[in-house]
Motif scaffolding. Structure first.
Motif, short mmCIF file in Angstrom:
data_model
loop_
_atom_site.label_atom_id
_atom_site.label_comp_id
_atom_site.label_asym_id
_atom_site.label_seq_id
_atom_site.Cartn_x
_atom_site.Cartn_y
_atom_site.Cartn_z
N ASP A 1 0.79 -1.23 0.00
CA ASP A 1 0.00 0.00 0.00
C ASP A 1 0.82 1.28 0.00
O ASP A 1 0.27 2.37 -0.05
CB ASP A 1 -0.96 0.05 1.18
CG ASP A 1 -2.27 -0.65 0.86
OD1 ASP A 1 -3.08 -0.84 1.77
OD2 ASP A 1 -2.48 -1.02 -0.31
N VAL B 1 -14.50 10.95 -4.94
CA VAL B 1 -13.60 11.11 -3.80
C VAL B 1 -13.11 12.54 -3.71
O VAL B 1 -12.76 13.16 -4.70
CB VAL B 1 -12.38 10.17 -3.95
CG1 VAL B 1 -11.38 10.42 -2.83
CG2 VAL B 1 -12.82 8.74 -3.98
N ASP C 1 -13.83 7.59 3.62
CA ASP C 1 -13.61 6.53 4.60
C ASP C 1 -12.40 5.66 4.23
O ASP C 1 -12.36 4.45 4.49
CB ASP C 1 -14.87 5.63 4.73
CG ASP C 1 -14.90 4.86 6.03
OD1 ASP C 1 -15.33 3.69 6.02
OD2 ASP C 1 -14.45 5.41 7.06
N HIS C 2 -11.39 6.27 3.63
CA HIS C 2 -10.18 5.54 3.25
C HIS C 2 -9.33 5.21 4.47
O HIS C 2 -9.21 6.02 5.40
CB HIS C 2 -9.35 6.37 2.27
CG HIS C 2 -9.91 6.36 0.88
ND1 HIS C 2 -9.39 7.16 -0.12
CD2 HIS C 2 -10.91 5.66 0.32
CE1 HIS C 2 -10.06 6.94 -1.23
NE2 HIS C 2 -10.98 6.03 -0.99
N GLU C 3 -8.73 4.02 4.44
CA GLU C 3 -7.86 3.61 5.54
C GLU C 3 -6.50 4.31 5.48
O GLU C 3 -5.94 4.69 6.49
CB GLU C 3 -7.62 2.10 5.47
CG GLU C 3 -8.88 1.24 5.49
CD GLU C 3 -9.58 1.29 6.83
OE1 GLU C 3 -10.81 1.11 6.86
OE2 GLU C 3 -8.91 1.55 7.84
N SER D 1 -4.97 9.86 -0.29
CA SER D 1 -5.61 8.79 0.46
C SER D 1 -5.93 7.64 -0.47
O SER D 1 -6.08 7.83 -1.69
CB SER D 1 -6.87 9.29 1.17
OG SER D 1 -7.92 9.51 0.24
N SER D 2 -6.03 6.44 0.10
CA SER D 2 -6.43 5.27 -0.69
C SER D 2 -7.18 4.30 0.21
O SER D 2 -7.00 4.31 1.43
CB SER D 2 -5.22 4.59 -1.34
OG SER D 2 -4.41 3.97 -0.37
N PRO D 3 -8.02 3.43 -0.39
CA PRO D 3 -8.74 2.44 0.41
C PRO D 3 -7.79 1.46 1.10
O PRO D 3 -6.63 1.37 0.73
CB PRO D 3 -9.60 1.72 -0.64
CG PRO D 3 -9.67 2.63 -1.79
CD PRO D 3 -8.36 3.38 -1.80
N SER E 1 -7.74 -1.80 0.95
CA SER E 1 -7.36 -2.99 0.20
C SER E 1 -6.10 -2.71 -0.61
O SER E 1 -5.81 -1.58 -0.97
CB SER E 1 -8.49 -3.41 -0.74
OG SER E 1 -8.89 -2.34 -1.54
N THR F 1 -4.58 -0.24 -4.86
CA THR F 1 -5.69 0.58 -5.34
C THR F 1 -5.25 2.02 -5.51
O THR F 1 -4.23 2.45 -4.96
CB THR F 1 -6.88 0.53 -4.37
OG1 THR F 1 -6.41 0.87 -3.06
CG2 THR F 1 -7.52 -0.84 -4.36
#
Lengths: 110, 113
Positions: free
Chosen positions: A96, B2, B28-30, B93-95, B97, B100
């Motif tokens: 990530d 987004v 709501d991105h982690e 920001s990114s989700p 998972s 992505t």
């Protein structure tokens, strides 16, 4: 740590010609390779991406190829247009975390 | 659609000041990231966060710290601004998972005088 090299730093082409930008990455665990386009004064935006289980992906005039053995990936733009002029960034992802190349400024002359 | 929003487009600060750059995302991105963009050097990762109250150093963390007290907000802090921190700062920001797309804010151009 992860390192991404990008070439060339600048690229000038005539409208209608093709443009190719190349990147290499250092960490063999990288498995996601996006390309971002940044127009002057704007934020980077994703234009295409490829995952490590695929060798090539195409979206209209844009294609990306990946050679995992050599740890190379490339962006190909065909039939370039003046609106393709921008800075393009490649990136490699590991867990990530996105590591970016240094960017290529593409100028398309009418 | 987004949206990643940075609190300021332009900032001018004095050497030695403590500077806060704020970033908010509404999807709501982690994952959240802070990058620095300089000509010829591309986008260099300063810090990132996978979750609330969690942070990881990137490639150039020296002189910076971060805070993530809420999921939607990720702050970059320059403890004592220096002229070599004059730059464009980009939040993303990114989700949660893997593999992505990362979405970027509009950037904050910081000048330290």
């Amino acid at each position: 740590g992860e390192n991404v090299e990008q070439h060339p730093s600048t690229l000038s082409v005539q409208e209608g010609d093709s443009a190719v930008i190349k990147c290499t990455y250092s960490d063999s665990a990288s498995n996601y390779f996006p390309w971002y386009k940044q127009e002057l004064g704007k934020r980077p935006q994703l234009i295409i991406d490829i995952r490590s289980n695929v060798g090539e992906k195409k979206d209209q005039r844009i294609a990306v190829t990946l050679n995992k053995t050599a740890k190379h990936f490339s962006l190909h733009i065909t039939e370039t247009q003046p609106e393709d002029s921008a800075v393009y960034f490649c990136a490699a992802s590991i867990a990530d975390k996105l590591i970016f190349g240094t960017g290529t400024r593409l100028q398309v002359f009418p | 659609d987004v949206k990643v929003t940075q609190s300021s487009r332009y900032l001018v600060k004095r050497t030695g000041e403590k500077v806060f750059l704020e970033c908010v995302q509404d999807m709501d991105h982690e994952n959240m990231f802070w990058y620095r963009q300089d000509p010829g050097l591309g986008l260099r990762l300063i810090y990132f966060s996978y979750d609330v109250k969690m942070k990881e150093k990137g490639d150039i963390p020296e002189g910076y710290s971060v805070s993530r007290e809420k999921k939607e907000r990720f702050s970059l802090i320059l403890e004592s601004a220096s002229t070599n921190q004059t730059s464009m700062y980009l939040c993303a920001s990114s989700p949660g998972s893997l593999n992505t797309e990362a979405f970027f804010g509009q950037g904050t151009r910081l000048t330290v005088v």
